[in-house]
Design a protein around this motif. Sequence first.
Motif, mmCIF file in Angstrom:
data_model
loop_
_atom_site.group_PDB
_atom_site.id
_atom_site.type_symbol
_atom_site.label_atom_id
_atom_site.label_comp_id
_atom_site.label_asym_id
_atom_site.label_seq_id
_atom_site.Cartn_x
_atom_site.Cartn_y
_atom_site.Cartn_z
ATOM 1 N N GLY A 27 6.480 -21.793 0.558
ATOM 2 C CA GLY A 27 6.603 -21.002 1.774
ATOM 3 C C GLY A 27 5.530 -21.304 2.797
ATOM 4 O O GLY A 27 4.832 -22.326 2.732
ATOM 5 N N HIS A 28 5.402 -20.411 3.762
ATOM 6 C CA HIS A 28 4.394 -20.537 4.819
ATOM 7 C C HIS A 28 2.997 -20.450 4.220
ATOM 8 O O HIS A 28 2.733 -19.620 3.367
ATOM 9 N N ARG A 29 2.092 -21.311 4.687
ATOM 10 C CA ARG A 29 0.713 -21.329 4.206
ATOM 11 C C ARG A 29 -0.204 -20.787 5.297
ATOM 12 O O ARG A 29 -0.100 -21.174 6.464
ATOM 13 N N VAL A 30 -1.106 -19.891 4.914
ATOM 14 C CA VAL A 30 -2.030 -19.333 5.904
ATOM 15 C C VAL A 30 -3.088 -20.368 6.262
ATOM 16 O O VAL A 30 -3.376 -21.280 5.481
ATOM 17 N N GLY A 31 -3.655 -20.225 7.461
ATOM 18 C CA GLY A 31 -4.641 -21.207 7.899
ATOM 19 C C GLY A 31 -5.497 -20.696 9.024
ATOM 20 O O GLY A 31 -5.929 -19.536 9.038
ATOM 21 N N LEU A 32 -5.717 -21.565 10.004
ATOM 22 C CA LEU A 32 -6.656 -21.329 11.081
ATOM 23 C C LEU A 32 -6.352 -20.057 11.865
ATOM 24 O O LEU A 32 -7.260 -19.269 12.164
ATOM 25 N N ASP A 33 -5.092 -19.842 12.224
ATOM 26 C CA ASP A 33 -4.751 -18.673 13.027
ATOM 27 C C ASP A 33 -5.161 -17.379 12.337
ATOM 28 O O ASP A 33 -5.672 -16.448 12.975
ATOM 29 N N ALA A 34 -4.932 -17.299 11.034
ATOM 30 C CA ALA A 34 -5.278 -16.082 10.292
ATOM 31 C C ALA A 34 -6.779 -15.831 10.304
ATOM 32 O O ALA A 34 -7.234 -14.690 10.484
ATOM 33 N N ALA A 35 -7.567 -16.877 10.121
ATOM 34 C CA ALA A 35 -9.023 -16.717 10.114
ATOM 35 C C ALA A 35 -9.533 -16.304 11.484
ATOM 36 O O ALA A 35 -10.429 -15.440 11.602
ATOM 37 N N LEU A 36 -8.980 -16.886 12.545
ATOM 38 C CA LEU A 36 -9.406 -16.525 13.896
ATOM 39 C C LEU A 36 -9.043 -15.079 14.218
ATOM 40 O O LEU A 36 -9.846 -14.339 14.802
ATOM 41 N N LEU A 37 -7.843 -14.668 13.857
ATOM 42 C CA LEU A 37 -7.426 -13.295 14.134
ATOM 43 C C LEU A 37 -8.291 -12.298 13.360
ATOM 44 O O LEU A 37 -8.718 -11.277 13.913
ATOM 45 N N ALA A 38 -8.551 -12.579 12.096
ATOM 46 C CA ALA A 38 -9.395 -11.680 11.305
ATOM 47 C C ALA A 38 -10.774 -11.527 11.924
ATOM 48 O O ALA A 38 -11.388 -10.453 11.854
#
Length: 253
Positions: A27-38
């Motif tokens: 499935g979808h893998r978390v990455g850069l966007d998730a870290a920036l938003l957090a």
Amino acid sequence: MTLLQRMATRISGFLGGRLQLAQDERGHRVGLDAALLAAATPAAVSGLILDLGAGVGAVGLSAALLAPRARIGLVEIAPAAAALARENIRLNRLEERARVFEADFVDAANRRASGLVYEEADVVLTNPPHHAKGRVRASPDPARALAHVAAVPLADWTRAALALLAPGGSFAMIHRAEALAECLAAMGTKLGGVAILPVSPRDGAAATRVLIRGVKGSKAPLSILPPLILHHSDGAYAPLADAILRGLRPAPL
């Protein structure tokens, strides 16, 4: 056999290894966007943080580490992702502070039935699907398609998100840079003190992402901040970006 047992999962480190995440390998893998938003999480918050469209919980659980007094709600519509989010709460020993709401938060009746409360959240974080339906070819994998292609207009997604945010609360969204006008239109007049952080892959390159934060009910003016540069010319992470991605520094919002 449970839904979680049927998935091909892999556990990997996130936020510089501070967080362990089980993810579906297909499935979808978390990455850069998730870290920036957090990294847009206010560290001093002690109330409820909602991660809307949480997937496996990367943003919300990162926020739990960055704001250690906060409670966390991971809101996810897809049963498989919600199951992984529950597993990730357990893996990171956050059972006393975090829970999953398996809900369609855009539907008012559904979000109420799930236990989500109008204007209860002190912080709302969201990384909505970045592509409108019909504008891109959706992945044949349903989980990837749900993560990348919006099932509802961004305006509806944002309106529902802001309904859950308390007056004076902080809202943050990450999106494609070219969608900035649509993001601002979706927020309407509900937010003030809006700060826009362009995110550029390297010095001199156009921004590819925008991180947007605002306060519900504020009358403060909008500001556009200096860009966050991710990489040096040699491909190495710039020091500030590296610290943000490791959870050591907040986003400069």
